[in-house]
Write an enzyme that holds these catalytic residues in place. Structure first.
Site, PDB file in Angstrom:
ATOM      1  N   TRP A  23      62.928  56.197 -27.971  1.00 37.62           N
ATOM      2  CA  TRP A  23      64.395  56.148 -28.008  1.00 37.62           C
ATOM      3  C   TRP A  23      64.982  57.273 -28.859  1.00 37.62           C
ATOM      4  CZ3 TRP A  23      68.612  53.079 -26.475  1.00 37.62           C
ATOM      5  CH2 TRP A  23      69.780  53.249 -27.220  1.00 37.62           C
ATOM      6  N   MET A  24      66.027  57.912 -28.344  1.00 34.73           N
ATOM      7  CA  MET A  24      66.796  58.898 -29.112  1.00 34.73           C
ATOM      8  C   MET A  24      68.280  58.593 -28.985  1.00 34.73           C
ATOM      9  SD  MET A  24      67.605  62.822 -28.202  1.00 34.73           S
ATOM     10  CE  MET A  24      69.252  62.275 -27.697  1.00 34.73           C
ATOM     11  N   ASP A  26      72.005  59.790 -31.606  1.00 33.84           N
ATOM     12  CA  ASP A  26      72.864  60.883 -32.087  1.00 33.84           C
ATOM     13  C   ASP A  26      72.112  62.137 -32.546  1.00 33.84           C
ATOM     14  OD1 ASP A  26      74.208  58.458 -32.161  1.00 33.84           O
ATOM     15  OD2 ASP A  26      74.745  58.579 -34.268  1.00 33.84           O
ATOM     16  N   GLN A  42      68.677  60.845 -34.245  1.00 35.41           N
ATOM     17  CA  GLN A  42      68.364  59.436 -34.437  1.00 35.41           C
ATOM     18  C   GLN A  42      67.231  59.062 -33.496  1.00 35.41           C
ATOM     19  OE1 GLN A  42      70.464  56.777 -36.547  1.00 35.41           O
ATOM     20  NE2 GLN A  42      69.878  58.722 -37.470  1.00 35.41           N
ATOM     21  N   SER A  87      72.959  58.286 -39.164  1.00 29.99           N
ATOM     22  CA  SER A  87      73.387  59.673 -38.930  1.00 29.99           C
ATOM     23  C   SER A  87      73.895  60.373 -40.172  1.00 29.99           C
ATOM     24  CB  SER A  87      74.452  59.700 -37.835  1.00 29.99           C
ATOM     25  OG  SER A  87      73.831  59.455 -36.599  1.00 29.99           O
ATOM     26  N   ASP A 144      77.896  58.002 -41.687  1.00 34.26           N
ATOM     27  CA  ASP A 144      77.854  59.290 -40.995  1.00 34.26           C
ATOM     28  C   ASP A 144      78.539  60.406 -41.798  1.00 34.26           C
ATOM     29  OD1 ASP A 144      76.727  57.619 -39.097  1.00 34.26           O
ATOM     30  OD2 ASP A 144      78.561  57.469 -37.907  1.00 34.26           O
TER      31      ASP A 144
HETATM   32  N1  DQQ Z   1      74.589  55.838 -34.443  1.00 34.65           N
HETATM   33  C1  DQQ Z   1      76.005  55.623 -34.533  1.00 34.65           C
HETATM   34  C2  DQQ Z   1      76.308  56.077 -35.919  1.00 34.65           C
HETATM   35  C3  DQQ Z   1      75.145  55.598 -36.702  1.00 34.65           C
HETATM   36  C4  DQQ Z   1      74.024  55.842 -35.762  1.00 34.65           C
HETATM   37  C5  DQQ Z   1      76.747  56.348 -33.464  1.00 34.65           C
HETATM   38  C6  DQQ Z   1      72.939  54.805 -35.833  1.00 34.65           C
HETATM   39  O1  DQQ Z   1      77.507  55.571 -36.419  1.00 34.65           O
HETATM   40  O2  DQQ Z   1      74.975  56.299 -37.916  1.00 34.65           O
HETATM   41  O3  DQQ Z   1      76.081  56.337 -32.250  1.00 34.65           O
HETATM   42  O4  DQQ Z   1      71.900  55.152 -34.952  1.00 34.65           O
END
Ligand code: DQQ
Length: 471
Positions: A23-24, A26, A42, A87, A144
């Site tokens: 899985w991928m 952000d 991610q 993120s 983030d």
């Molecule tokens: N994905 C979200 C972010 C968070 C991350 C957005 C978690 O807010 O940090 O897709 O995988």
């Protein structure tokens, strides 16, 4: 780079970046470091679900071919990121590679410093460096971080939720990336229509303005605002959707040595969880996009020129007239990894000839049982990706996505369409993007055609190329 067991998967993209498996989501920490582009992302290394998050890592000399590197960040049991490394961004702290990201335990901002090659990362003993959202924001949504140098200090923005069901971005300052002072909200949504939580904020200057991008829950798309940043607050003047194709989210940008502002976004799947599990992978990175500021403060995007290095086997046509044809007129172009560049002479034909709608079909089976239609509807002035007949499978999404696109009198419609197995990434006239996913079931759903409805359309030029795999 190896993708052994997954290579035979007919839906697995061939020239968009993705991890070798699993899985991928952000893009994270995009940075050009000593001439090399680094992309973190991610990543769930243990399966195909949005599980506990790590930071994957890859590097590239050209934004297109990527070398996979070891996982950069993993959760530390008992630490402030025990529940995941979410993120964040990469920073050049006077030559020290540094990452700032959200640790989950609950959400708080953490720091890590890297080896000179950016491969080994050490978490800061003072983590978390920002422990909680200020009064009135969050509290459960606070994540983030995005950091930049401003004058002789660091600035950071963090996405959150404000009262009243509106999203917000908060602004901080620091001298050393470790002690942070809250300066106040950078921007708060005017009303709930722009979402209740703003994720993955990014702020950068473009032309004579600043642009703020946010990915709002629950909108499932990313918004841009262009306007004025005065060092404390950002005042939006114009707004739009970064990509209206329904599958592009949580983008991040980097400024490179050529002065370009380059964006990558997460392209998510459009098929069932079971199908994703069976495939063994989920989530793809968009192509790199070069952003620009267009008239009236609108955000423009074009594919980065480096993508052309993948082009092979050119087929070209000029001066075609497409009469009212449904089904489409097939072209001598077939494939599931293609770039198709078409210039339609929109608005040039006489009124009696002019088509109400026209465009391309791609991933078309010879009998038309499967096809994905990219349409310009001149009555509603919209560009659409119609997936209603993209696949004979039952467990795939079929919605049509559309973006407003008003052509100036005499303005041609230039469509750049990137087909990469299950990805359709469309750029139109430098100002509209639609990225979508399709999962044709038939091995012969490889055709490309032109069509018009209610009249004729002239095609000034159509150029197509097979695209080489980056695997
Ligand atoms: N994905 C979200 C972010 C968070 C991350 C957005 C978690 O807010 O940090 O897709 O995988």
């Amino acid at each position: 780079m190896t993708r052994p067991p997954l290579d035979a998967d007919p839906h697995r993209p061939q020239y968009h970046f993705m991890p070798p498996a699993h899985w991928m989501n952000d893009p994270n920490g995009l940075i050009q470091w000593q001439g090399t582009y680094h992309m973190f992302y991610q990543y769930s290394p243990s399966g195909v679900g949005s599980g506990i998050k790590y930071w994957g890592h890859a590097r590239s000399a050209d934004l297109v071919h990527w070398e996979h590197l070891p996982i950069a960040l993993a959760p530390t049991p008992g630490g402030p990121d025990a529940g995941g490394c979410w993120s964040g961004c990469a920073i050049d702290d006077g030559g020290m590679p540094t990452l700032m990201y959200t640790g989950i335990a609950p959400q708080a901002q953490c720091l890590a410093t890297g080896s000179p090659d950016l491969i080994t990362w050490t978490k800061d003993p003072g983590n978390p460096v920002i422990a909680a959202a200020p009064q009135g924001f969050g509290p459960g949504d606070f994540r983030d971080p995005r950091v930049w140098r401003e004058g002789d200090e660091w600035r950071c923005i963090i996405g959150t939720a404000a009262a009243g069901g509106c999203g917000a971005v908060l602004l901080y300052r620091s001298d050393d990336l470790r002690a942070w002072e809250y300066l106040g909200p950078l921007c708060v949504g005017a009303d709930p229509s722009t979402g209740r939580v703003w994720e993955c904020p990014d702020l950068f200057s473009l032309g004579d303005r600043h642009v703020l991008t946010i990915s709002p829950i629950p909108l499932r798309k990313t918004l841009w605002f262009s306007g004025n940043y005065d060092g404390r607050t950002f005042t939006p003047e114009t707004q739009g959707v970064v990509d209206a194709g329904g599958h592009f989210y949580a983008p991040q940008t980097l400024g490179d040595a050529q002065g370009r502002r380059i964006m990558f976004g997460w392209v998510w799947e459009g098929r069932s969880q079971e199908a994703q599990l069976a495939a063994g992978w989920a989530g793809v990175m968009s192509l790199p996009r070069v952003l620009s500021l267009r008239p009236h403060g609108a955000l423009g995007a074009e594919p980065a020129s480096e993508v052309a290095a993948l082009q092979r086997d050119h087929v070209g046509h000029t001066g075609l007239t497409i009469a009212s044809t449904l089904p489409a007129e097939p072209l001598d172009i077939v494939g599931d990894a293609l770039r198709v560049h078409t210039i339609f002479e929109a608005g040039q034909a006489s009124l009696t000839e002019e088509a109400d709608a026209f465009g391309l079909v791609v991933r078309r089976s010879p009998d038309g049982a499967e096809e994905t239609r990219i349409a310009y509807d001149s009555r509603s002035e919209r560009l659409l990706v119609d997936r209603s007949r993209s696949s004979l499978a039952r467990d795939v999404e079929r919605e049509t996505y559309a973006a407003p696109l008003t052509l100036a009198p005499g303005e041609d419609l230039t469509l750049q369409v990137f087909i990469d197995r299950s990805i359709i990434e469309v750029f139109a006239n430098g100002r509209v993007c639609l990225t979508s996913r399709v999962y044709p079931t038939r091995r012969d759903s490889l055709g490309v055609g032109l069509w018009a409805q209610g009249g004729r359309v002239r095609v000034r030029a159509l150029d197509a190329w097979a695209m080489a795999s980056i695997g």
